[in-house]
Scaffold this active site. Structure first.
Site, PDB file in Angstrom:
ATOM      1  N   THR A   1       0.829  -1.203   0.000  1.00  0.00           N
ATOM      2  CA  THR A   1       0.000   0.000   0.000  1.00  0.00           C
ATOM      3  C   THR A   1       0.867   1.258   0.000  1.00  0.00           C
ATOM      4  O   THR A   1       0.604   2.214  -0.746  1.00  0.00           O
ATOM      5  CB  THR A   1      -0.932  -0.009   1.235  1.00  0.00           C
ATOM      6  OG1 THR A   1      -1.759  -1.176   1.166  1.00  0.00           O
ATOM      7  CG2 THR A   1      -1.794   1.240   1.297  1.00  0.00           C
TER       8      THR A   1
ATOM      9  N   THR B   1      14.059   5.389   9.689  1.00  0.00           N
ATOM     10  CA  THR B   1      15.102   4.383   9.923  1.00  0.00           C
ATOM     11  C   THR B   1      14.724   3.070   9.251  1.00  0.00           C
ATOM     12  O   THR B   1      13.613   2.576   9.432  1.00  0.00           O
ATOM     13  CB  THR B   1      15.285   4.177  11.439  1.00  0.00           C
ATOM     14  OG1 THR B   1      15.636   5.428  12.012  1.00  0.00           O
ATOM     15  CG2 THR B   1      16.383   3.157  11.724  1.00  0.00           C
TER      16      THR B   1
ATOM     17  N   GLN C   1       0.595  -9.139  -6.566  1.00  0.00           N
ATOM     18  CA  GLN C   1       0.116 -10.527  -6.739  1.00  0.00           C
ATOM     19  C   GLN C   1       0.866 -11.275  -7.834  1.00  0.00           C
ATOM     20  O   GLN C   1       0.604 -12.459  -8.058  1.00  0.00           O
ATOM     21  CB  GLN C   1      -1.389 -10.543  -7.037  1.00  0.00           C
ATOM     22  CG  GLN C   1      -2.258 -10.190  -5.857  1.00  0.00           C
ATOM     23  CD  GLN C   1      -2.200 -11.201  -4.722  1.00  0.00           C
ATOM     24  OE1 GLN C   1      -1.736 -12.336  -4.875  1.00  0.00           O
ATOM     25  NE2 GLN C   1      -2.674 -10.799  -3.565  1.00  0.00           N
TER      26      GLN C   1
ATOM     27  N   CYS D   1      -9.374  -6.862   2.176  1.00  0.00           N
ATOM     28  CA  CYS D   1      -9.577  -5.461   2.524  1.00  0.00           C
ATOM     29  C   CYS D   1     -11.041  -5.078   2.453  1.00  0.00           C
ATOM     30  O   CYS D   1     -11.449  -4.087   3.012  1.00  0.00           O
ATOM     31  CB  CYS D   1      -8.787  -4.574   1.586  1.00  0.00           C
ATOM     32  SG  CYS D   1      -7.143  -5.197   1.345  1.00  0.00           S
TER      33      CYS D   1
ATOM     34  N   SER E   1       5.052  -6.599  -2.229  1.00  0.00           N
ATOM     35  CA  SER E   1       4.806  -6.648  -0.783  1.00  0.00           C
ATOM     36  C   SER E   1       5.325  -7.974  -0.238  1.00  0.00           C
ATOM     37  O   SER E   1       4.953  -9.043  -0.728  1.00  0.00           O
ATOM     38  CB  SER E   1       3.308  -6.516  -0.522  1.00  0.00           C
ATOM     39  OG  SER E   1       3.043  -6.814   0.839  1.00  0.00           O
TER      40      SER E   1
ATOM     41  N   HIS F   1       4.733  -9.811   2.444  1.00  0.00           N
ATOM     42  CA  HIS F   1       3.883 -10.854   3.052  1.00  0.00           C
ATOM     43  C   HIS F   1       3.055 -11.628   2.037  1.00  0.00           C
ATOM     44  O   HIS F   1       2.418 -12.615   2.391  1.00  0.00           O
ATOM     45  CB  HIS F   1       3.006 -10.267   4.173  1.00  0.00           C
ATOM     46  CG  HIS F   1       1.819  -9.468   3.734  1.00  0.00           C
ATOM     47  ND1 HIS F   1       0.559  -9.995   3.702  1.00  0.00           N
ATOM     48  CD2 HIS F   1       1.695  -8.179   3.339  1.00  0.00           C
ATOM     49  CE1 HIS F   1      -0.305  -9.047   3.321  1.00  0.00           C
ATOM     50  NE2 HIS F   1       0.363  -7.942   3.084  1.00  0.00           N
TER      51      HIS F   1
END
Ligand code: PLP
Length: 398
Positions: free
Chosen positions: A73, A241, A183, A329, A203, A205
């Site tokens: 995102t 950081t 995806q 979502c 992403s 995960h």
């Protein structure tokens, strides 16, 4: 009880090898990678090694084209808002995307449209394939940005972003192209250096790294305004950081994903097809929603006519089978999927549509168990459905 996880487009299990590589950076390797002493240099070096692995995985020309972020995102918001902030003018204020994007693209577009940008949303046909001629015909000298996802999270449909990026640039060389690759990563090959894609997001995960880390590819030479202003990290393009252990995990996951690509497209695909064909051939009211010619190997989306999807999920849950009615979502809301509506899925199966998404951890036994139980669940629910007349036609022997 069995636990069969068939919701790998929502998130995936962290690979043990990824976790092993991350652990030292929670323990002795905690130094801030921006500091000057030796342990800090070691953290910084680990981050650069991860950057090389991600660049190699995506086929970037150089590791300098990779920026680490906190998630898919953030990567999408960075690309979309960053391009607009840098390049849009009162004349060049047109932005294009598709109707089937993930909310992390649709919501920034809606945000920009509210602020006065002209947003065009391209539709898909009944197979979920993009109306390419329409898309290309909408590009004008005013078009600043086009966003197209590489693979859809709900149906698995794959869009020809490599060729599209070239066609877009032929019509307007200044138009920036952003691709949500979340995806696609680990499921289909990508070689960004051979494309005209300017920005590409992934992403962690979604391919066996932890939640909370992502990356944005920025083709060399592209400028954008950063989303986060602050420190000098990530070449001044993403302040904050750096999350050393998670970045190291993303690097390892990228290396593994490259090696598993072949397995995904043979074994994972075989199991997906076994599940899909098994359901379609035994369940009379099952209709395939994943009809695109090109599809990622792990995803199938099937609509069960006259049955409520949420009920199917609850019954499957009780059997230890975990699937989804679409995007995580939007689950929780009873609105039918915007992706399935865009491809004009008939209302008879729209509300009973279930996505099954596999991974390299899915086993044959799990698919056999799912195939044994899904038809029983549907039959049970058919008996209590308010649409008895329609269902009797489908199940005459009940
Ligand atoms: C999951 C997903 C995202 C969002 O990624 P997060 O890391 O969860 O923010 C974006 N696009 C697609 C297609 C996705 O499936």
């Amino acid at each position: 009880m069995k636990k069969i996880y068939l919701d790998n487009n929502a998130t995936t299990k962290v690979d043990e090898k990824v976790l092993d590589e991350m652990m030292p950076y929670f323990k002795e390797g905690y130094a801030n990678p921006s500091s000057m002493y030796d342990p800090a240099r070691e953290s910084a070096k680990a981050i650069e090694t991860a950057r090389e692995k991600v660049a190699d995985f995506l086929g970037a020309k150089s590791p300098g084209e990779i920026i680490f972020t906190s998630c898919g995102t953030e990567s999408a918001n960075t690309a979309i808002k960053g391009v607009i902030e840098k390049h849009a003018t009162s004349e060049n204020n047109h932005i294009i995307t598709t109707q089937i994007e993930h909310p992390c693209v649709l919501a920034p577009y809606e945000f920009l449209a509210k602020k006065g940008y002209e947003a065009t949303y391209i539709g898909v046909n009944e197979n979920g394939e993009l109306n390419i001629e329409t898309l290309l015909s909408k590009i004008s000298q005013k078009t600043v940005l086009v966003s197209i996802m590489h693979a859809n999270n709900e149906t698995g449909a794959v869009y020809p972003v490599e060729e599209l990026s070239k066609e877009i640039k032929k019509r307007n060389k200044n138009t920036k192209v952003f691709v949500d690759g979340v995806q696609a990563a680990g499921k289909i090959p990508i070689n960004l250096k051979d494309t005209e894609i300017d920005f590409y997001s992934i992403s962690g995960h979604k391919f066996h790294a932890p939640k909370g880390v992502g990356a944005l590819y920025v083709k060399k030479g592209n400028l954008f305004e950063p989303l986060l202003h602050g420190g000098h990290q990530e070449n001044l393009l993403r302040a904050g950081t750096q999350n050393t252990p998670y970045i190291v995990g993303l690097g390892k996951a990228s290396e593994l994903a490259k090696n598993y690509l072949e397995y995904e497209n043979t074994e994972v695909k075989r199991l997906m097809k076994k599940l899909e064909n098994g359901i379609l051939s035994t369940v009379k009211n099952a209709k395939l929603n994943s009809k695109s010619q090109k599809r990622v190997p792990n995803t199938t989306n099937i609509g069960f006519e006259y049955i409520e999807g949420e009920l199917i999920l609850l019954y499957l849950n009780d059997l230890g089978i975990y699937a989804s009615s679409g995007s995580a979502c939007t689950s929780g809301s009873l609105d039918p999927s915007h992706v399935l509506r865009a491809q004009k899925t008939p209302f008879t199966s729209l509300h009973g549509s279930i996505r099954f998404s596999l991974s390299r951890y899915t086993t044959e036994d799990e698919i056999d168990y799912a195939l044994e139980n899904i038809p029983k669940v549907i039959e049970k629910l058919a008996k209590i459905s308010p649409f008895q007349k329609e269902l009797t036609a489908l199940f005459p022997n009940n």
